[in-house]
Scaffold this motif. Structure first.
Motif, PDB file in Angstrom:
ATOM      1  N   VAL A 190      59.094  13.725 -13.206  1.00  0.00           N
ATOM      2  CA  VAL A 190      58.361  14.870 -13.744  1.00  0.00           C
ATOM      3  C   VAL A 190      56.875  14.576 -13.617  1.00  0.00           C
ATOM      4  O   VAL A 190      56.391  13.569 -14.130  1.00  0.00           O
ATOM      5  N   LEU A 191      56.162  15.449 -12.928  1.00  0.00           N
ATOM      6  CA  LEU A 191      54.715  15.319 -12.750  1.00  0.00           C
ATOM      7  C   LEU A 191      54.033  16.375 -13.617  1.00  0.00           C
ATOM      8  O   LEU A 191      54.277  17.573 -13.459  1.00  0.00           O
ATOM      9  N   SER A 192      53.190  15.945 -14.551  1.00  0.00           N
ATOM     10  CA  SER A 192      52.502  16.899 -15.438  1.00  0.00           C
ATOM     11  C   SER A 192      50.993  16.672 -15.361  1.00  0.00           C
ATOM     12  O   SER A 192      50.523  15.547 -15.405  1.00  0.00           O
ATOM     13  N   PHE A 193      50.248  17.774 -15.261  1.00  0.00           N
ATOM     14  CA  PHE A 193      48.794  17.693 -15.154  1.00  0.00           C
ATOM     15  C   PHE A 193      48.195  19.040 -15.523  1.00  0.00           C
ATOM     16  O   PHE A 193      48.842  20.083 -15.435  1.00  0.00           O
ATOM     17  N   GLY A 194      46.941  19.013 -15.924  1.00  0.00           N
ATOM     18  CA  GLY A 194      46.273  20.236 -16.338  1.00  0.00           C
ATOM     19  C   GLY A 194      45.116  20.612 -15.445  1.00  0.00           C
ATOM     20  O   GLY A 194      44.156  21.228 -15.899  1.00  0.00           O
ATOM     21  N   MET A 206      52.657  17.199 -24.380  1.00  0.00           N
ATOM     22  CA  MET A 206      53.274  16.099 -23.638  1.00  0.00           C
ATOM     23  C   MET A 206      53.476  14.859 -24.482  1.00  0.00           C
ATOM     24  O   MET A 206      54.359  14.047 -24.193  1.00  0.00           O
ATOM     25  N   VAL A 207      52.700  14.683 -25.536  1.00  0.00           N
ATOM     26  CA  VAL A 207      52.936  13.543 -26.436  1.00  0.00           C
ATOM     27  C   VAL A 207      54.351  13.630 -27.005  1.00  0.00           C
ATOM     28  O   VAL A 207      55.096  12.643 -27.016  1.00  0.00           O
ATOM     29  N   GLU A 208      54.732  14.812 -27.472  1.00  0.00           N
ATOM     30  CA  GLU A 208      56.077  14.999 -28.025  1.00  0.00           C
ATOM     31  C   GLU A 208      57.141  14.841 -26.942  1.00  0.00           C
ATOM     32  O   GLU A 208      58.197  14.239 -27.175  1.00  0.00           O
ATOM     33  N   VAL A 209      56.873  15.376 -25.751  1.00  0.00           N
ATOM     34  CA  VAL A 209      57.830  15.256 -24.645  1.00  0.00           C
ATOM     35  C   VAL A 209      58.076  13.790 -24.308  1.00  0.00           C
ATOM     36  O   VAL A 209      59.225  13.340 -24.189  1.00  0.00           O
ATOM     37  N   LEU A 210      56.995  13.033 -24.145  1.00  0.00           N
ATOM     38  CA  LEU A 210      57.129  11.631 -23.759  1.00  0.00           C
ATOM     39  C   LEU A 210      57.810  10.820 -24.856  1.00  0.00           C
ATOM     40  O   LEU A 210      58.573   9.884 -24.575  1.00  0.00           O
ATOM     41  N   LYS A 211      57.553  11.179 -26.110  1.00  0.00           N
ATOM     42  CA  LYS A 211      58.214  10.499 -27.221  1.00  0.00           C
ATOM     43  C   LYS A 211      59.722  10.703 -27.147  1.00  0.00           C
ATOM     44  O   LYS A 211      60.507   9.774 -27.362  1.00  0.00           O
ATOM     45  N   GLN A 212      60.139  11.933 -26.814  1.00  0.00           N
ATOM     46  CA  GLN A 212      61.571  12.233 -26.767  1.00  0.00           C
ATOM     47  C   GLN A 212      62.262  11.585 -25.565  1.00  0.00           C
ATOM     48  O   GLN A 212      63.435  11.204 -25.644  1.00  0.00           O
ATOM     49  N   PHE A 213      61.539  11.479 -24.436  1.00  0.00           N
ATOM     50  CA  PHE A 213      62.156  10.958 -23.213  1.00  0.00           C
ATOM     51  C   PHE A 213      61.906   9.467 -23.000  1.00  0.00           C
ATOM     52  O   PHE A 213      62.400   8.900 -22.021  1.00  0.00           O
ATOM     53  N   GLY A 218      67.039   7.167 -15.699  1.00  0.00           N
ATOM     54  CA  GLY A 218      67.228   8.219 -14.698  1.00  0.00           C
ATOM     55  C   GLY A 218      66.133   9.253 -14.644  1.00  0.00           C
ATOM     56  O   GLY A 218      66.200  10.178 -13.828  1.00  0.00           O
ATOM     57  N   VAL A 219      65.117   9.148 -15.488  1.00  0.00           N
ATOM     58  CA  VAL A 219      64.019  10.110 -15.450  1.00  0.00           C
ATOM     59  C   VAL A 219      62.686   9.395 -15.677  1.00  0.00           C
ATOM     60  O   VAL A 219      62.569   8.553 -16.567  1.00  0.00           O
ATOM     61  N   TYR A 220      61.705   9.703 -14.851  1.00  0.00           N
ATOM     62  CA  TYR A 220      60.370   9.117 -14.943  1.00  0.00           C
ATOM     63  C   TYR A 220      59.350  10.236 -15.172  1.00  0.00           C
ATOM     64  O   TYR A 220      59.559  11.377 -14.753  1.00  0.00           O
ATOM     65  N   PHE A 221      58.244   9.871 -15.818  1.00  0.00           N
ATOM     66  CA  PHE A 221      57.164  10.814 -16.077  1.00  0.00           C
ATOM     67  C   PHE A 221      55.846  10.244 -15.568  1.00  0.00           C
ATOM     68  O   PHE A 221      55.518   9.085 -15.833  1.00  0.00           O
ATOM     69  N   LEU A 222      55.113  11.075 -14.840  1.00  0.00           N
ATOM     70  CA  LEU A 222      53.736  10.751 -14.468  1.00  0.00           C
ATOM     71  C   LEU A 222      52.871  11.841 -15.084  1.00  0.00           C
ATOM     72  O   LEU A 222      52.903  12.994 -14.651  1.00  0.00           O
ATOM     73  N   GLY A 248      57.891   1.737 -19.577  1.00  0.00           N
ATOM     74  CA  GLY A 248      59.046   1.758 -18.680  1.00  0.00           C
ATOM     75  C   GLY A 248      59.066   2.961 -17.761  1.00  0.00           C
ATOM     76  O   GLY A 248      58.644   2.878 -16.603  1.00  0.00           O
ATOM     77  N   ASN A 249      59.510   4.083 -18.282  1.00  0.00           N
ATOM     78  CA  ASN A 249      59.669   5.267 -17.434  1.00  0.00           C
ATOM     79  C   ASN A 249      58.490   6.232 -17.538  1.00  0.00           C
ATOM     80  O   ASN A 249      58.582   7.368 -17.078  1.00  0.00           O
ATOM     81  N   ILE A 250      57.383   5.809 -18.149  1.00  0.00           N
ATOM     82  CA  ILE A 250      56.235   6.687 -18.363  1.00  0.00           C
ATOM     83  C   ILE A 250      54.978   6.079 -17.734  1.00  0.00           C
ATOM     84  O   ILE A 250      54.647   4.921 -18.002  1.00  0.00           O
ATOM     85  N   ILE A 251      54.298   6.865 -16.916  1.00  0.00           N
ATOM     86  CA  ILE A 251      53.036   6.449 -16.307  1.00  0.00           C
ATOM     87  C   ILE A 251      51.955   7.410 -16.785  1.00  0.00           C
ATOM     88  O   ILE A 251      52.089   8.629 -16.636  1.00  0.00           O
ATOM     89  N   LEU A 252      50.884   6.871 -17.361  1.00  0.00           N
ATOM     90  CA  LEU A 252      49.781   7.693 -17.865  1.00  0.00           C
ATOM     91  C   LEU A 252      48.523   7.391 -17.059  1.00  0.00           C
ATOM     92  O   LEU A 252      48.200   6.222 -16.829  1.00  0.00           O
ATOM     93  N   MET A 253      47.811   8.440 -16.655  1.00  0.00           N
ATOM     94  CA  MET A 253      46.587   8.259 -15.882  1.00  0.00           C
ATOM     95  C   MET A 253      45.555   9.300 -16.291  1.00  0.00           C
ATOM     96  O   MET A 253      45.915  10.447 -16.580  1.00  0.00           O
ATOM     97  N   PRO A 254      44.264   8.925 -16.315  1.00  0.00           N
ATOM     98  CA  PRO A 254      43.236   9.926 -16.612  1.00  0.00           C
ATOM     99  C   PRO A 254      43.000  10.870 -15.438  1.00  0.00           C
ATOM    100  O   PRO A 254      42.675  12.042 -15.609  1.00  0.00           O
ATOM    101  N   TYR A 255      43.140  10.347 -14.218  1.00  0.00           N
ATOM    102  CA  TYR A 255      42.903  11.142 -13.015  1.00  0.00           C
ATOM    103  C   TYR A 255      43.777  10.586 -11.904  1.00  0.00           C
ATOM    104  O   TYR A 255      44.077   9.383 -11.871  1.00  0.00           O
ATOM    105  N   LEU A 256      44.207  11.455 -11.005  1.00  0.00           N
ATOM    106  CA  LEU A 256      45.111  11.029  -9.940  1.00  0.00           C
ATOM    107  C   LEU A 256      44.491  11.330  -8.583  1.00  0.00           C
ATOM    108  O   LEU A 256      44.350  12.498  -8.191  1.00  0.00           O
ATOM    109  N   ASN A 257      44.106  10.273  -7.850  1.00  0.00           N
ATOM    110  CA  ASN A 257      43.553  10.459  -6.514  1.00  0.00           C
ATOM    111  C   ASN A 257      44.633  10.812  -5.495  1.00  0.00           C
ATOM    112  O   ASN A 257      44.375  11.526  -4.530  1.00  0.00           O
ATOM    113  N   GLU A 258      45.847  10.305  -5.728  1.00  0.00           N
ATOM    114  CA  GLU A 258      46.933  10.499  -4.763  1.00  0.00           C
ATOM    115  C   GLU A 258      47.841  11.654  -5.175  1.00  0.00           C
ATOM    116  O   GLU A 258      49.065  11.516  -5.229  1.00  0.00           O
TER     117      GLU A 258
END
Length: 369
Positions: A190-194, A206-213, A218-222, A248-258
């Motif tokens: 799951v890729l989430s960005f604003g 997304m704080v609540e989403v990431l807490k639940q997942f 089998g599921v990753y979040f960026l 583990g399955n959660i990646i947090l970034m301030p900005y994504l170049n790629e």
């Protein structure tokens, strides 16, 4: 062979204009492209950085309500037409191309008065006021969305081309992108960005989403917070019991170049509904949960989002209705239905127009000769 490109006010008008300008120079190496924008506008900063010659005219936008200020605006518009006419008469372009924003009006109208062929490109389902007015006079109208056609005169010469996207989007294969990111082939991503600056309401949800997942196999979040929201997001995440690293399955970034790589690797996106974002999602065939920015002019992002939802490529949640629990529930429901996600991906891909720039350039060439 000379061309003039005009458009300004927001990145949504400027970046398509720059893409068309670069495309013209690539297609016609001996051509010259002049960008005409507003003095003091965002384009006055972005265009010189793109190594394009830039001329400015002083214009302002009309107030939608009755206002004495509109008299000054109309006077400036008339003066802008005269100034633009002088620039065009001197530069002698084969075609003038406009992408919206009120600076576009005087320049394109000046071209019409001089008998120069004109093309305007509309990025959104709900057209801006300038493009709606210009469509009655120009030689050609290019649209990003088929649903925008209803807002233009029947006599307008219209073609749906799509919106130019970054060529890098087509460079990544899903398997290569996943290997580069360390995402297992059989997992969901799951890729989430604003957007480039982020969206606070999405970050809060997304704080609540990431807490639940968190920790779910089998599921990753960026999740990309946006540079100005990262510290606040991290604070909220810690309060919710999330670690900033090591989830583990959660990646947090301030900005994504790629971003092209992430789009290629993802199974579903959670994001706003700007025209450029939707063009990129559909080119790669990525399903989405869309949260339209409610303060965009004329609420045009919701019109964009509903266009994808109608075709089965997206689910729309209004900004004012967004909560962490609703977003988590919506994601869980879609992730549990691989067949549904596959259908949405196919619908998204059908809407994608990877040849958008080529089609726009072909229209310009047809006008030039």
């Amino acid at each position: 062979m000379n061309f003039v490109v005009t458009g300004g006010g927001t990145g949504g008008h400027i970046y398509p204009a720059l893409a068309i300008a670069r495309g013209l120079l690539a297609r016609h190496p001996d051509a010259r492209v002049l960008y005409i924008g507003r003095s003091g506008g965002l384009e006055a900063d972005l265009v010189p950085k793109a190594d394009l010659p830039f001329r400015s005219i002083p214009v302002t936008g009309l107030k939608r309500s009755m206002s004495p200020r509109n008299l000054l605006v109309l006077w400036r518009a008339a003066r802008g037409i005269l100034l633009a006419r002088g620039i065009l008469a001197d530069f002698k372009p084969r075609v003038v191309i406009g992408t919206g924003g009120y600076v576009c009006g005087p320049v394109v109208l000046a071209a019409v008065l001089l008998g120069i062929p004109t093309l305007i490109h509309e990025q959104n389902v709900l057209p801006g006021l300038t493009n709606r007015l210009l469509s009655r006079f120009v030689s050609q109208v290019a649209l990003t969305f088929e649903d925008a056609r209803q807002y233009f005169p029947r006599k307008a010469r219209i073609k749906v081309t799509g919106l130019p996207v970054r060529p890098e989007l087509l460079a990544w294969r899903r398997d290569e992108a996943r290997r580069a990111m360390g995402i297992p082939e059989d997992a969901r991503l799951v890729l989430s960005f604003g957007g480039s600056q982020g969206a606070r309401v999405l970050n809060v949800a997304m704080v609540e989403v990431l807490k639940q997942f968190r920790g779910q196999t089998g599921v990753y979040f960026l999740h990309v917070t946006g540079p100005g929201h990262y510290e606040e997001f991290c604070s909220r995440a810690r309060e919710a019991g999330l670690n900033i690293t090591g989830n583990g399955n959660i990646i947090l970034m301030p900005y994504l170049n790629e971003m092209p790589r992430a789009l290629a690797a993802a199974d579903i996106a959670v994001c706003r509904a700007g025209a450029a974002t939707l063009a990129e999602l559909t080119v790669v065939g990525l399903p989405a949960i869309l949260i339209p920015y409610p303060y965009a002019a004329g609420n045009h992002q919701e019109y964009n989002a509903r266009s994808l939802e109608k075709e089965g490529a997206a689910l729309v949640i209004r900004d004012r209705e967004l909560t962490g629990s609703l977003l988590a529930e919506s994601l869980a429901r879609l992730l549990a239905q691989p067949a549904k996600l596959k259908e949405m991906a196919a619908a998204s891909r059908r809407l994608g127009r990877p040849r958008a720039l080529d089609e726009i350039l072909e229209l310009i060439d047809n006008l030039a000769w």
